[in-house]
Enzyme design. Structure first.
Site, PDB file in Angstrom:
ATOM      1  N   PRO A  50       0.825  -1.222   0.000  1.00 42.82           N
ATOM      2  CA  PRO A  50       0.000   0.000   0.000  1.00 42.82           C
ATOM      3  C   PRO A  50       0.855   1.265   0.000  1.00 42.82           C
ATOM      4  CG  PRO A  50      -0.321  -1.277   2.037  1.00 42.82           C
ATOM      5  CD  PRO A  50       0.575  -2.086   1.155  1.00 42.82           C
ATOM      6  N   GLU A  94       2.512  -8.168   8.387  1.00 41.05           N
ATOM      7  CA  GLU A  94       2.706  -6.720   8.507  1.00 41.05           C
ATOM      8  C   GLU A  94       3.553  -6.164   7.360  1.00 41.05           C
ATOM      9  OE1 GLU A  94       1.120  -4.682  10.768  1.00 41.05           O
ATOM     10  OE2 GLU A  94       0.108  -6.619  10.949  1.00 41.05           O
ATOM     11  N   ARG A 109      -3.379  -7.339 -20.674  1.00 44.78           N
ATOM     12  CA  ARG A 109      -4.377  -6.819 -21.619  1.00 44.78           C
ATOM     13  C   ARG A 109      -3.798  -5.811 -22.615  1.00 44.78           C
ATOM     14  NH1 ARG A 109      -9.857  -6.630 -20.687  1.00 44.78           N
ATOM     15  NH2 ARG A 109      -9.793  -4.498 -21.473  1.00 44.78           N
ATOM     16  N   ASP A 122     -10.637   1.147 -24.440  1.00 46.49           N
ATOM     17  CA  ASP A 122     -10.969   0.980 -23.025  1.00 46.49           C
ATOM     18  C   ASP A 122     -10.978   2.323 -22.318  1.00 46.49           C
ATOM     19  OD1 ASP A 122     -11.249  -1.717 -22.970  1.00 46.49           O
ATOM     20  OD2 ASP A 122      -9.286  -2.157 -22.096  1.00 46.49           O
TER      21      ASP A 122
END
Ligand code: ADE
Length: 249
Positions: free
Chosen positions: A88, A115, A153, A168
Site C-alpha cells: 500500500p 505486517e 491486456r 478501453d
C-alpha cells in the site's frame, strides 16, 4: 511477457491462470507464468517464512532470506525483469503504469503478507513498489493479479480485436462511452436512436461525446491535465450552452 508471482499462497493463483483472457494468453504463448512458493526458499525443518518484528509490536514480518532466495531464483530465469513489491506504500497503479510496465520482458511480483516484508528486501532487492489503492489488503496476491491482468491486456494479441484496449476507459484519458445491446427497448427505456442508424460517423461522434461528458460528470479530475481537442472543446461548449438554457430559463 513472463510473469513471476512470488507468494506464500501459490494456490490462490491457480484459478487466475486457468480462466479467461489470462488462460487464453498463456495458451497463445503471449505470456508465461511461474508461481514460486516463497516457503520453498525457507530453511529449517519448519520452513519458517515469517518472524517477530525487532523492537516489538504486533504481527509478524516476512523474513528476508526466503524472499531473497525466491527473488534471486526468478532473476536467474529473467535477468532483465524488474522486481515489483506490492504494497500500500507504493506508486498508485493506473492504466498509465500498466503501459509503462508492459515494455519489459517480464515482471517479478513479490506478494507480501502479514505486517510486510523485511525492510532490506524493499531497499536492496526491489525495483518498484506498487499499490492498487488506498486501502489495506491481507496480502499482495490480489494486487499482483490485478497488475498482471491489466499489463497482459495491453500486450499485442492478448485481446481479440486489434484496438480493444485502445478504446478501453482511461486509454485516451477518458472513461469509456455507454454500451447497449438487445432488446431495443428494456423496461420502457429505448436504445439511443443514433446507435440504430447505421451511420458510423455519427455513432463515433456520439460515443466520443458520451465518453467526454461522463468523464466530466464522474471523474472531472481526469480532464484536468489532459489537453482537449478542438472537437472536445466544441462538445463541452455545446453542453455548457444547454446547461445555461436550463439555468436561465
Ligand atoms: N498489500 C496490501 N494492501 C495492498 C494494496 N492496497 N496495494 C498493493 N499491495 C497491497
Amino acid at each position: 511477457m513472463n510473469f513471476f508471482a512470488l507468494t506464500l499462497f501459490p494456490e490462490l493463483f491457480d484459478a487466475f491462470w486457468a480462466h479467461g483472457i489470462i488462460r487464453q494468453a498463456l495458451l497463445k504463448k503471449k505470456i508465461t507464468q511461474s508461481t514460486l512458493n516463497i516457503r520453498d526458499f525457507a530453511k529449517g525443518r519448519h520452513r519458517t517464512a515469517d518472524d517477530k518484528p525487532y523492537g516489538g509490536g504486533c504481527g509478524m514480518v516476512m523474513k528476508p532470506e526466503p524472499l531473497a532466495g525466491a527473488i534471486r531464483a526468478a532473476k536467474k530465469m529473467a535477468p532483465d525483469s524488474p522486481t515489483i513489491l506490492l504494497t500500500p506504500q507504493g506508486r498508485l497503479f493506473t492504466q498509465r503504469l500498466a503501459r509503462e510496465l508492459s515494455v519489459y520482458d517480464g515482471l517479478i511480483l513479490v506478494c507480501g503478507r502479514y505486517e510486510g516484508v523485511d525492510e532490506r528486501i524493499r531497499t536492496d532487492l526491489t525495483d518498484h513498489e506498487v499499490s492498487i489503492g488506498d486501502y489495506i489488503l491481507t496480502g499482495g496476491e490480489l494486487p499482483a493479479m490485478i497488475v498482471i491482468e491489466a499489463v497482459a491486456r495491453t500486450l499485442p494479441g492478448v485481446l481479440g480485436g486489434s484496438d480493444s484496449t485502445a478504446k478501453d476507459s482511461f486509454s485516451d484519458g477518458l472513461l469509456e462511452h455507454a454500451h447497449y445491446t438487445r432488446p431495443e427497448v428494456f423496461e420502457g427505456e429505448a436504445v439511443p436512436e443514433v446507435l440504430l442508424s447505421g451511420h458510423h460517423k455519427e455513432i463515433e461522434k456520439w460515443r466520443q461525446e458520451t465518453s467526454l461528458i461522463r468523464t466530466f460528470l464522474k471523474r472531472p479530475d481526469l480532464l484536468k491535465d489532459r489537453p482537449l481537442s478542438t472537437l472536445e472543446r466544441q462538445m463541452l461548449k455545446k453542453w455548457r450552452s444547454e446547461i445555461d438554457k436550463i439555468i436561465y430559463a
